[in-house]
Design an enzyme around this catalytic site. Structure first.
Site, PDB file in Angstrom:
ATOM      1  N   ASP A 195      -0.832   0.710  -7.159  1.00  0.00           N
ATOM      2  CA  ASP A 195       0.580   0.887  -6.822  1.00  0.00           C
ATOM      3  C   ASP A 195       1.194   2.108  -7.498  1.00  0.00           C
ATOM      4  O   ASP A 195       2.357   2.438  -7.253  1.00  0.00           O
ATOM      5  CB  ASP A 195       1.383  -0.359  -7.213  1.00  0.00           C
ATOM      6  CG  ASP A 195       1.006  -1.576  -6.387  1.00  0.00           C
ATOM      7  OD1 ASP A 195       0.968  -1.455  -5.150  1.00  0.00           O
ATOM      8  OD2 ASP A 195       0.743  -2.637  -6.982  1.00  0.00           O
ATOM      9  N   ASP A 251      -0.911  -9.324  -3.432  1.00  0.00           N
ATOM     10  CA  ASP A 251      -1.552 -10.053  -4.526  1.00  0.00           C
ATOM     11  C   ASP A 251      -0.927  -9.691  -5.866  1.00  0.00           C
ATOM     12  O   ASP A 251      -0.836  -8.515  -6.232  1.00  0.00           O
ATOM     13  CB  ASP A 251      -3.051  -9.747  -4.573  1.00  0.00           C
ATOM     14  CG  ASP A 251      -3.807 -10.375  -3.420  1.00  0.00           C
ATOM     15  OD1 ASP A 251      -3.551 -11.540  -3.121  1.00  0.00           O
ATOM     16  OD2 ASP A 251      -4.653  -9.681  -2.822  1.00  0.00           O
ATOM     17  N   ASP A 310       3.743  -4.887  -2.483  1.00  0.00           N
ATOM     18  CA  ASP A 310       2.360  -5.351  -2.588  1.00  0.00           C
ATOM     19  C   ASP A 310       2.294  -6.852  -2.301  1.00  0.00           C
ATOM     20  O   ASP A 310       3.327  -7.545  -2.285  1.00  0.00           O
ATOM     21  CB  ASP A 310       1.864  -5.049  -4.007  1.00  0.00           C
ATOM     22  CG  ASP A 310       0.463  -5.523  -4.261  1.00  0.00           C
ATOM     23  OD1 ASP A 310      -0.421  -5.253  -3.437  1.00  0.00           O
ATOM     24  OD2 ASP A 310       0.242  -6.185  -5.298  1.00  0.00           O
TER      25      ASP A 310
END
Length: 222
Positions: free
Chosen positions: A177, A10, A8
């Site tokens: 996620d 951010d 990922d």
């Protein structure tokens, strides 16, 4: 042998202020296996990150709504339905929260991102009426097709790279996620991750943000 990596942006490659920590760039560049940037951001952002880092452009964007690998684009979401939610949301007196230029959604092709300062209950009601779902990434509310996820997109990307999803190491921090962690063979949540990501991860590292990413990849390569 180094495992392929899905990561990922951010909250994971960034500092707390969302700026990219420069230390992660060499780690990604020197990773001795495919690197897939898997993000909720629109496609141009992770593509640019790959270019600036100097890695192949292998990307899952928009929470699994679109993927790019080996010069091929794959789409998994329904932007028309998301646009209808946006129209109804605005008809109820709420803008999306990003200003007139709306750089958050301008290049988005498969879903809709709404500021977390806007009413979630109204947004969720409208999304459900349109047959869509809402995921809170901690940075925005994302209106997306059911079944669309980073994990589902990883299956397509992995196949294009001649890997199985289970061969990947995944690192992230948010509810978007969770499916990525479930698809990957080994998963790490950074310490600033939300409860859903922590519960889904195989390991929660003690360090936050980019420090957590660095700790996770060190553990993954031990």
């Amino acid at each position: 042998m180094t495992a392929p990596l899905a990561v990922d942006i951010d909250g994971t490659l960034s500092r707390a202020d969302r700026s990219i920590d420069s230390r992660v760039m060499d780690v990604l560049r020197e990773w001795d296996a495919p690197v897939v940037i898997a993000t909720g951001k629109a496609l141009p952002y992770p593509i640019a990150l790959c270019q600036f880092v100097g890695v192949e452009e292998r990307v899952i964007a928009e929470n699994g709504g679109v993927a790019y690998v080996d010069d091929e684009l794959f789409y998994f979401g329904d932007r028309a339905a998301a646009d209808e939610v946006a129209r109804e949301f605005e008809a109820r007196g709420h803008d999306l929260g990003w200003g007139d230029s709306d750089l958050v959604n301008r290049w988005r092709e498969t879903e809709l991102a709404v500021s977390r300062e806007r009413p979630l209950d109204v947004l969720t009601e409208l999304a459900e009426d349109a047959g869509l779902g809402v995921v809170d990434t901690g940075f925005a509310y994302h209106v997306k097709s059911d079944g669309m996820s980073k994990g589902a997109a990883l299956s397509t990307v992995a196949a294009e790279l001649d890997f199985e999803p289970e061969e990947f190491v995944a690192v992230g921090d948010s509810a978007n996620d969770v499916e990525l962690f479930e698809a990957a063979g080994q998963s790490f949540a950074v310490a600033n991750a939300d409860d859903a990501a922590k519960a889904a991860a195989d390991t929660v590292v003690e360090a936050s943000h980019a420090d957590g990413f660095l700790a996770a990849v060190e553990r993954a390569t031990d």
